[in-house]
Scaffold this motif. Structure first.
Motif, short mmCIF file in Angstrom:
data_model
loop_
_atom_site.label_atom_id
_atom_site.label_comp_id
_atom_site.label_asym_id
_atom_site.label_seq_id
_atom_site.Cartn_x
_atom_site.Cartn_y
_atom_site.Cartn_z
N GLY A 101 0.83 -1.22 0.00
CA GLY A 101 0.00 0.00 0.00
C GLY A 101 0.85 1.25 0.00
O GLY A 101 2.08 1.19 0.06
N PRO A 102 0.22 2.42 -0.03
CA PRO A 102 0.95 3.69 -0.16
C PRO A 102 1.93 3.98 0.96
O PRO A 102 2.89 4.72 0.75
N THR A 103 1.73 3.44 2.18
CA THR A 103 2.73 3.70 3.23
C THR A 103 3.43 2.41 3.64
O THR A 103 4.05 2.33 4.70
N LEU A 104 3.31 1.36 2.81
CA LEU A 104 3.96 0.07 3.07
C LEU A 104 3.50 -0.54 4.39
O LEU A 104 4.21 -1.34 4.99
N ALA A 105 2.31 -0.18 4.85
CA ALA A 105 1.78 -0.69 6.11
C ALA A 105 0.46 -1.39 5.84
O ALA A 105 -0.34 -0.92 5.02
N PHE A 106 0.21 -2.52 6.52
CA PHE A 106 -1.08 -3.18 6.29
C PHE A 106 -2.21 -2.31 6.81
O PHE A 106 -3.36 -2.47 6.41
N LYS A 107 -1.90 -1.35 7.66
CA LYS A 107 -2.92 -0.46 8.19
C LYS A 107 -3.50 0.47 7.11
O LYS A 107 -4.50 1.14 7.34
N ASP A 108 -2.87 0.50 5.92
CA ASP A 108 -3.38 1.34 4.83
C ASP A 108 -4.83 1.00 4.49
O ASP A 108 -5.63 1.92 4.23
N SER A 166 11.47 6.94 12.49
CA SER A 166 12.52 6.78 11.48
C SER A 166 12.37 7.85 10.40
O SER A 166 11.30 8.46 10.26
N PRO A 167 13.45 8.12 9.65
CA PRO A 167 13.38 9.16 8.61
C PRO A 167 12.25 8.92 7.61
O PRO A 167 11.54 9.85 7.23
N VAL A 168 12.07 7.66 7.19
CA VAL A 168 10.99 7.37 6.23
C VAL A 168 9.63 7.68 6.86
O VAL A 168 8.76 8.30 6.24
N GLN A 169 9.47 7.28 8.11
CA GLN A 169 8.19 7.55 8.79
C GLN A 169 7.95 9.05 8.92
O GLN A 169 6.83 9.52 8.72
N GLU A 170 8.99 9.82 9.24
CA GLU A 170 8.81 11.26 9.39
C GLU A 170 8.40 11.89 8.06
O GLU A 170 7.52 12.76 8.00
N GLN A 171 9.00 11.42 6.97
CA GLN A 171 8.61 11.94 5.65
C GLN A 171 7.15 11.64 5.37
O GLN A 171 6.42 12.47 4.82
N GLN A 172 6.71 10.42 5.74
CA GLN A 172 5.31 10.06 5.49
C GLN A 172 4.34 10.94 6.28
O GLN A 172 3.21 11.16 5.87
N LEU A 173 4.80 11.44 7.43
CA LEU A 173 3.92 12.26 8.29
C LEU A 173 3.92 13.73 7.92
O LEU A 173 2.91 14.41 8.08
N THR A 174 5.05 14.23 7.46
CA THR A 174 5.25 15.68 7.44
C THR A 174 5.30 16.30 6.05
O THR A 174 5.43 17.52 5.93
N THR A 175 5.22 15.52 4.99
CA THR A 175 5.41 16.11 3.66
C THR A 175 4.12 16.18 2.85
O THR A 175 4.13 16.59 1.69
#
Ligand SMILES: *Cc1c(COP(=O)(O)O)cnc(C)c1O
Length: 431
Positions: A101-108, A166-175
Motif C-alpha cells: 500500500g501507499p505507506t507500506l503498512a497493512f494499516k493502509d 525513522s526518517p521514512v516515517q517522518e517523511q510520510q507524516l510531514t510532507t
C-alpha cells in the motif's frame, strides 16, 4: 446492522454512529449484533471476483443502510487499490504480503476505508466537520495521513515524538500538507498519547470541535481487515486443505477480523496469534487468566502492546468460552534472538527477506508444524523489511532497496508544527 457496546451500558447504534464516534459513550468497544454469513455463491465464485467486488460483498452487511451500495463500491475500490500477493517462502509456508500500500503498512486498508466513510458522512452533512486526532510512534500516523489526504470535511492532526520516528516515517507524516498537520512533540510517544487522551476528555474542546480517533477500536478501521483473508483464500491452491493462518499480533485487531471472516464461512484453518515478548494473550490461552502488563520494547515494535485493546472482541466472538477459543485459536511467543535467527535462516536458505513481524509469525508457524505435522500454512507479512534497517541490513550485508512509493517522498519539504508537552498549547492549536 446495529452495533452494541461490549460494556452494555450504551444504546445500540448504526454503522454511521459507530464510525463517527469511535467508541461507545460507556467507554466500550462496538461489536456487530449479528455475524453475516458469506453466501455459498460468493464462496464458489470467490476466485473469479475482483478485489472491489469481494470488498463490497463482505462489507455491505456491516455497513447496512448507512451508505448506499454504489457509494460503498467506490469506497471499497479505493481502499483495496493495490496488490496483496500470496508468495511462496519455503515448503509449507506462504506469505500474504500486506505491505504494498501507499505507506507500506497493512494499516493502509483500514485507514483508507475509514477515511472515505468519514468523508462520505461529513460531505452529506450527517456530521459536523470532523477532526481526526492521533498519536503515533511511527506506522499508524503515516497510514492515517495518507489514507485521509484530500478527504473533504475531515482534518487530521497527528502528534509524533520529535527525533523518535525513522526518517521514512517522518517523511510520510510531514510532507503531505493539505488537510494533514503534523505536530512535532518535544517528548516521547507516551507524552503524545497522554495529550491525545486528555483532548478527548476535555468537555470544553468537545463543545467546539468534533474530535474522533483512527485506531483499530473504530469499526471502520477494524472490519475491512477481513478482506486480507478473502484475498488470501482467492490465491490459496484450489483443492488444498485450508491453511493454518499465523498473524503477528499487537492490539489483536487484525487477527480478530480474520477470526470474524472464518466465522462467516471463509475456508481457513487453525489461527495462531504470533507475539513477541509482550504476551498477555498467549499467557491467557495457557492459563485462562488475562493479566495486562506494561509493554516491553522488542525488534517487532508494532506489536509492543501490553494490554491489547481488541482482546475483548475476541472474548465476545467466542462467547467468553476458553474451550471454544482454544479450538480455533492458538498463540505463541517468539524472542528477539529467535526473530533474528529466522530472518537469517529464511534469507540464507530461501532468498526471502522477512521483516521482524513476519519473522515472528514464521517462527510460530514452524513450531506449530513441527508439533502437528506438515500442514500448509500462511503468515501475514505486515510490514516491509525496509522499515527495519537496523535488524535486516546486518543480515543482508547491504541496504534494502527503497520501494518507489518511499523514493517519491525523498526531497519533499518537511512541514511540522513544534509543540511542547503542554495540553494548553495543544488546545490552543486545535481551537
Ligand atoms: C499494527 C501492526 C501489527 C499489529 O496489528 P494488530 O492489529 O494491532 O494486532 C503487526 N505488525 C505491524 C507491522 C503493524 O504495523
Amino acid at each position: 446492522m446495529k452495533y452494541y457496546s461490549l460494556r452494555h451500558q450504551s444504546p445500540r447504534v448504526d454503522f454511521r454512529t459507530a464510525t463517527v464516534t469511535g467508541q461507545a459513550p460507556d467507554g466500550g468497544l462496538y461489536f456487530p449484533e449479528t455475524l453475516p454469513k458469506l453466501l455459498p455463491g460468493f464462496l464458489r465464485e470467490l476466485r473469479t471476483l475482483s478485489k472491489a467486488t469481494v470488498a463490497l460483498n463482505v462489507m455491505q452487511p456491516y455497513v447496512g443502510n448507512a451508505i448506499p451500495a454504489a457509494d460503498l463500491h467506490g469506497i471499497c475500490a479505493e481502499a483495496v487499490d493495490f496488490e496483496f500477493p500470496l508468495v511462496p517462502v519455503a515448503a509449507g509456508v506462504a506469505a500474504l504480503e500486506l505491505f504494498h500500500g501507499p505507506t507500506l503498512a497493512f494499516k493502509d486498508v483500514g485507514a483508507r476505508f475509514m477515511s472515505r466513510c468519514l468523508g462520505y458522512f461529513a460531505q452529506r452533512g450527517d456530521t459536523p466537520p470532523v477532526t481526526v486526532l492521533v498519536a503515533t510512534s511511527g506506522d499508524t500516523g503515516g497510514a492515517v495521513a495518507s489514507g485521509f489526504l484530500g478527504v473533504a470535511g475531515v482534518e487530521v492532526v497527528i502528534l509524533y515524538p520529535s527525533g523518535k520516528v525513522s526518517p521514512v516515517q517522518e517523511q510520510q507524516l510531514t510532507t503531505l500538507g493539505q488537510n494533514i498537520t503534523a505536530l512535532e512533540v518535544q517528548g516521547t510517544f507516551d507524552d503524545c498519547q497522554a495529550l491525545v487522551k486528555q483532548a478527548f476528555q476535555d468537555a470544553d474542546l468537545a463543545k467546539r470541535r468534533f474530535l474522533t480517533s483512527a485506531n483499530s477500536i473504530n469499526v471502520a478501521r477494524w472490519l475491512p481487515q477481513q478482506l486480507y483473508y478473502c484475498f488470501a483464500a482467492q490465491q490459496w491452491p484450489e483443492g488444498a486443505a485450508p491453511p493454518v493462518v499465523v498473524v503477528p499480533s499487537g492490539n489483536f485487531g487484525n487477527i480478530c477480523a480474520g477470526l470474524l471472516a472464518r466465522a462467516s464461512g471463509l475456508p481457513l484453518g487453525h489461527f495462531i496469534a504470533a507475539c513477541n515478548a509482550n504476551e498477555p494473550v498467549p499467557a491467557y490461552l495457557r492459563t485462562g487468566t488475562f493479566t495486562p502488563r506494561a509493554a516491553v520494547p522488542t525488534f517487532s515494535n508494532a506489536m509492543d502492546v501490553g494490554n491489547p485493546s481488541n482482546f475483548v472482541r475476541i472474548l465476545e466472538l467466542f462467547d467468553n468460552d476458553l474451550t471454544k477459543m482454544r479450538a480455533a485459536l492458538g498463540a505463541d511467543t517468539v524472542s528477539d534472538a529467535d526473530t533474528v535467527a529466522a530472518i537469517r535462516q529464511v534469507w540464507n536458505e530461501h532468498g526471502y527477506l522477512l521483516d521482524p513481524h513476519g519473522a515472528v509469525a514464521y517462527t510460530a508457524l514452524r513450531r506449530y508444524q513441527a508439533e502437528h505435522g506438515e500442514t500448509g500454512g500462511m503468515i501475514l507479512a505486515t510490514a516491509h523489511p525496509v522499515k527495519f534497517p537496523n535488524v535486516v541490513e546486518p543480515i543482508l550485508g547491504h541496504a534494502v532497496q527503497l520501494p518507489e512509493v518511499v523514493q517519491a517522498l525523498q526531497g519533499r519539504a518537511k512541514r511540522s508544527v513544534p509543540l511542547a508537552v503542554d495540553f494548553e498549547a495543544l488546545k490552543a492549536f486545535l481551537l
